[in-house]
Design a protein around this motif. Structure first.
Motif, mmCIF file in Angstrom:
data_model
loop_
_atom_site.group_PDB
_atom_site.id
_atom_site.type_symbol
_atom_site.label_atom_id
_atom_site.label_comp_id
_atom_site.label_asym_id
_atom_site.label_seq_id
_atom_site.Cartn_x
_atom_site.Cartn_y
_atom_site.Cartn_z
ATOM 1 N N VAL A 6 -6.978 7.779 7.004
ATOM 2 C CA VAL A 6 -6.264 6.762 6.242
ATOM 3 C C VAL A 6 -6.516 5.396 6.866
ATOM 4 O O VAL A 6 -6.317 5.217 8.075
ATOM 5 C CB VAL A 6 -4.742 7.035 6.209
ATOM 6 C CG1 VAL A 6 -4.024 5.963 5.391
ATOM 7 C CG2 VAL A 6 -4.456 8.418 5.643
ATOM 8 N N VAL A 7 -6.978 4.453 6.057
ATOM 9 C CA VAL A 7 -7.064 3.054 6.475
ATOM 10 C C VAL A 7 -5.873 2.347 5.839
ATOM 11 O O VAL A 7 -5.757 2.305 4.614
ATOM 12 C CB VAL A 7 -8.384 2.401 6.021
ATOM 13 C CG1 VAL A 7 -8.423 0.943 6.456
ATOM 14 C CG2 VAL A 7 -9.572 3.171 6.597
ATOM 15 N N SER A 8 -4.998 1.811 6.674
ATOM 16 C CA SER A 8 -3.716 1.321 6.176
ATOM 17 C C SER A 8 -3.349 -0.016 6.804
ATOM 18 O O SER A 8 -3.693 -0.292 7.968
ATOM 19 C CB SER A 8 -2.619 2.345 6.492
ATOM 20 O OG SER A 8 -1.339 1.812 6.307
ATOM 21 N N PRO A 9 -2.644 -0.875 6.052
ATOM 22 C CA PRO A 9 -2.073 -2.081 6.667
ATOM 23 C C PRO A 9 -1.138 -1.697 7.802
ATOM 24 O O PRO A 9 -0.489 -0.637 7.774
ATOM 25 C CB PRO A 9 -1.311 -2.734 5.502
ATOM 26 C CG PRO A 9 -1.967 -2.197 4.269
ATOM 27 C CD PRO A 9 -2.385 -0.803 4.609
ATOM 28 N N ALA A 10 -1.052 -2.541 8.793
ATOM 29 C CA ALA A 10 -0.296 -2.215 10.005
ATOM 30 C C ALA A 10 1.166 -1.899 9.727
ATOM 31 O O ALA A 10 1.769 -1.072 10.427
ATOM 32 C CB ALA A 10 -0.400 -3.371 11.004
ATOM 33 N N GLU A 11 1.755 -2.535 8.706
ATOM 34 C CA GLU A 11 3.178 -2.315 8.449
ATOM 35 C C GLU A 11 3.498 -0.896 7.975
ATOM 36 O O GLU A 11 4.650 -0.466 8.022
ATOM 37 C CB GLU A 11 3.698 -3.322 7.422
ATOM 38 C CG GLU A 11 3.026 -3.269 6.059
ATOM 39 C CD GLU A 11 1.882 -4.259 5.960
ATOM 40 O OE1 GLU A 11 1.557 -4.663 4.821
ATOM 41 O OE2 GLU A 11 1.313 -4.618 7.009
ATOM 42 N N GLY A 41 -6.190 -3.779 9.472
ATOM 43 C CA GLY A 41 -5.130 -2.801 9.685
ATOM 44 C C GLY A 41 -5.541 -1.727 10.657
ATOM 45 O O GLY A 41 -6.380 -1.954 11.548
ATOM 46 N N ASP A 42 -4.963 -0.543 10.475
ATOM 47 C CA ASP A 42 -5.143 0.553 11.411
ATOM 48 C C ASP A 42 -5.812 1.742 10.718
ATOM 49 O O ASP A 42 -5.849 1.830 9.484
ATOM 50 C CB ASP A 42 -3.785 1.002 11.964
ATOM 51 C CG ASP A 42 -3.006 -0.162 12.563
ATOM 52 O OD1 ASP A 42 -3.649 -1.071 13.124
ATOM 53 O OD2 ASP A 42 -1.764 -0.159 12.440
ATOM 54 N N VAL A 59 2.615 11.761 -1.156
ATOM 55 C CA VAL A 59 3.466 10.757 -0.521
ATOM 56 C C VAL A 59 2.674 9.472 -0.268
ATOM 57 O O VAL A 59 3.163 8.359 -0.522
ATOM 58 C CB VAL A 59 4.047 11.291 0.809
ATOM 59 C CG1 VAL A 59 4.818 10.187 1.533
ATOM 60 C CG2 VAL A 59 4.974 12.475 0.544
ATOM 61 N N LEU A 60 1.454 9.605 0.218
ATOM 62 C CA LEU A 60 0.618 8.422 0.476
ATOM 63 C C LEU A 60 0.328 7.655 -0.813
ATOM 64 O O LEU A 60 0.297 6.420 -0.821
ATOM 65 C CB LEU A 60 -0.691 8.847 1.139
ATOM 66 C CG LEU A 60 -0.569 9.461 2.538
ATOM 67 C CD1 LEU A 60 -1.930 9.933 3.035
ATOM 68 C CD2 LEU A 60 0.037 8.473 3.514
ATOM 69 N N LEU A 61 0.137 8.391 -1.903
ATOM 70 C CA LEU A 61 -0.099 7.723 -3.183
ATOM 71 C C LEU A 61 1.151 6.990 -3.663
ATOM 72 O O LEU A 61 1.062 5.885 -4.219
ATOM 73 C CB LEU A 61 -0.549 8.746 -4.234
ATOM 74 C CG LEU A 61 -1.931 9.375 -4.021
ATOM 75 C CD1 LEU A 61 -2.201 10.450 -5.067
ATOM 76 C CD2 LEU A 61 -3.026 8.307 -4.068
ATOM 77 N N ASP A 64 1.422 3.741 -2.277
ATOM 78 C CA ASP A 64 0.345 2.847 -2.732
ATOM 79 C C ASP A 64 -0.661 2.520 -1.635
ATOM 80 O O ASP A 64 -1.266 1.439 -1.638
ATOM 81 C CB ASP A 64 0.925 1.539 -3.309
ATOM 82 C CG ASP A 64 1.607 1.745 -4.649
ATOM 83 O OD1 ASP A 64 1.235 2.708 -5.357
ATOM 84 O OD2 ASP A 64 2.495 0.954 -4.991
ATOM 85 N N ILE A 65 -0.859 3.456 -0.710
ATOM 86 C CA ILE A 65 -1.828 3.232 0.356
ATOM 87 C C ILE A 65 -3.231 3.081 -0.218
ATOM 88 O O ILE A 65 -4.054 2.309 0.304
ATOM 89 C CB ILE A 65 -1.788 4.399 1.369
ATOM 90 C CG1 ILE A 65 -0.400 4.496 2.009
ATOM 91 C CG2 ILE A 65 -2.854 4.211 2.448
ATOM 92 C CD1 ILE A 65 0.016 3.251 2.761
ATOM 93 N N HIS A 66 -3.531 3.792 -1.303
ATOM 94 C CA HIS A 66 -4.861 3.720 -1.896
ATOM 95 C C HIS A 66 -5.146 2.362 -2.519
ATOM 96 O O HIS A 66 -6.315 2.016 -2.762
ATOM 97 C CB HIS A 66 -5.028 4.814 -2.952
ATOM 98 C CG HIS A 66 -4.036 4.732 -4.079
ATOM 99 N ND1 HIS A 66 -2.675 4.853 -3.884
ATOM 100 C CD2 HIS A 66 -4.209 4.539 -5.406
ATOM 101 C CE1 HIS A 66 -2.058 4.741 -5.044
ATOM 102 N NE2 HIS A 66 -2.961 4.546 -5.983
ATOM 103 N N LYS A 67 -4.103 1.582 -2.793
ATOM 104 C CA LYS A 67 -4.309 0.252 -3.372
ATOM 105 C C LYS A 67 -4.581 -0.805 -2.298
ATOM 106 O O LYS A 67 -5.302 -1.768 -2.545
ATOM 107 C CB LYS A 67 -3.088 -0.153 -4.201
ATOM 108 C CG LYS A 67 -2.870 0.731 -5.420
ATOM 109 C CD LYS A 67 -1.651 0.293 -6.214
ATOM 110 C CE LYS A 67 -1.439 1.189 -7.433
ATOM 111 N NZ LYS A 67 -0.248 0.783 -8.213
ATOM 112 N N SER A 68 -3.994 -0.623 -1.129
ATOM 113 C CA SER A 68 -4.189 -1.603 -0.056
ATOM 114 C C SER A 68 -5.158 -1.126 1.014
ATOM 115 O O SER A 68 -5.595 -1.908 1.857
ATOM 116 C CB SER A 68 -2.841 -1.932 0.600
ATOM 117 O OG SER A 68 -2.204 -0.754 1.065
#
Length: 324
Positions: A6-11, A41-42, A59-61, A64-68
């Motif tokens: 998962v590539v995700s914003p830090a928050e 991000g991380d 849960v990840l969807l 909205d992790i896939h959008k950011s």
């Protein structure tokens, strides 16, 4: 076992890390903070038992992790981990039976794309089967059936119905209709050329062909075989273990029927056209219905397993994990 990346914003990183850490289907979690440049991000990686992937991805969807960022899944062909073994052991269900819906849906979109490769294989398979019919050659017929690419789009119809994806349904139907139409039209033209050159005559088409006459003689067995082949094909697509697609291709007569339609059109043989077209429609319908029912059964059975796992997880202490 599957690898989640998962590539995700830090928050969102801590929430995702807690979600993965608290899930019994997850055996290992690694967090790489600040290493992603685009997007900034991380990166979080985790080993997950295949049976527990769907709930985590859902849960990840919802987050909205896939959008950011990005959610990636990959099968792990070889792994050695005591933690992984225990995670797989306590997760309800069997990995070979587990249907990872995000994986199946993506495959359906890819296999139902109307592109040059799909049309080329449809055309080559249909021409080859027309030659097989004229020569009454079972070997060539089988080769043409294996070459045909249509099953991916047929399976996509079932995925679209079960997952309620209207866009996928229209895409798969259009791909099948367009692919068969172009393949039949092109084969008809080539047949007319061969007829004009004197290579083939109407006798070659209407004479007795005991090894290939089943192509234009639809009956109840045609539908039963299509249903069985459709169910087996979907299981081959969704399972992590089975691989019986070649048997499916050889079992059904979609491409052979299309080739025989082309021969009938070139020589104006109404009975041949009607019989072969019915055979084609019967096979496509049988496979699509069987695929839909098989996927619906898989979704219902895994829904029960998921509900049971969710109840287990709710009884465990959490650290800000989003509700499953």
């Amino acid at each position: 076992m599957m690898l989640l990346r998962v590539v995700s914003p830090a928050e969102h990183t801590q929430t995702i890390a807690d979600l993965l850490t608290d899930d019994t289907a997850v055996s290992n979690v690694a967090v790489h903070r600040g290493v992603s440049v685009k997007p900034a991000g991380d990166i979080i990686e985790a080993d997950i038992a295949r049976e527990g992937v769907n709930e985590i991805v859902d849960v990840l969807l919802r987050m909205d992790i896939h959008k950011s960022g990005t959610i990636q899944l990959a099968d792990v062909p070889t792994w050695m981990s005591q933690n992984g073994f225990e995670a797989d052991l306590v997760t309800p269900g069997a990995s070979a039976d587990a249907v990872v819906w995000s994986e199946v849906t993506q495959t359906a979109y890819e296999d139902s794309e109307f592109n040059w490769t799909f049309v080329s294989f449809m055309f080559l398979a249909t021409v080859l089967v027309a030659i097989a019919i004229l020569l009454n050659s079972t070997i060539l017929l089988i080769g043409a059936m294996v070459l045909g690419p249509e099953f991916g789009a047929v399976a996509a119809l079932g995925v679209a119905l079960v997952r309620r994806r209207g866009t996928l349904l229209r895409r798969a139907a259009a791909t099948l209709a367009g692919g068969f139409a172009i393949a039949i039209a092109a084969t008809t033209v080539l047949t007319l050329v061969a007829r004009a050159l004197g290579w083939i005559t109407v006798v070659d088409v209407v004479e007795s062909r005991p090894d290939t006459e089943f192509i234009y003689s639809p009956d109840k067995w045609s539908f039963i075989v299509a249903v069985l082949a459709g169910a087996a094909g979907v299981l081959s697509v969704t399972s992590a273990k089975l691989g019986g697609l070649s048997g499916v291709f050889i079992s059904v007569t979609t491409i052979p029927a299309a080739g025989n339609v082309a021969l009938g059109l070139a020589f104006g043989l109404g009975d041949t056209i009607v019989g072969s077209a019915l055979q084609l429609l019967l096979n496509l319908t049988g496979m699509a219905v069987a695929g839909w029912l098989t996927l619906a059964l898989q979704q219902a059975s895994w829904g029960r397993a998921s509900a049971y796992r969710a109840r287990l997880l709710r009884n465990r202490p959490t650290r800000g994990r989003p509700d499953l």
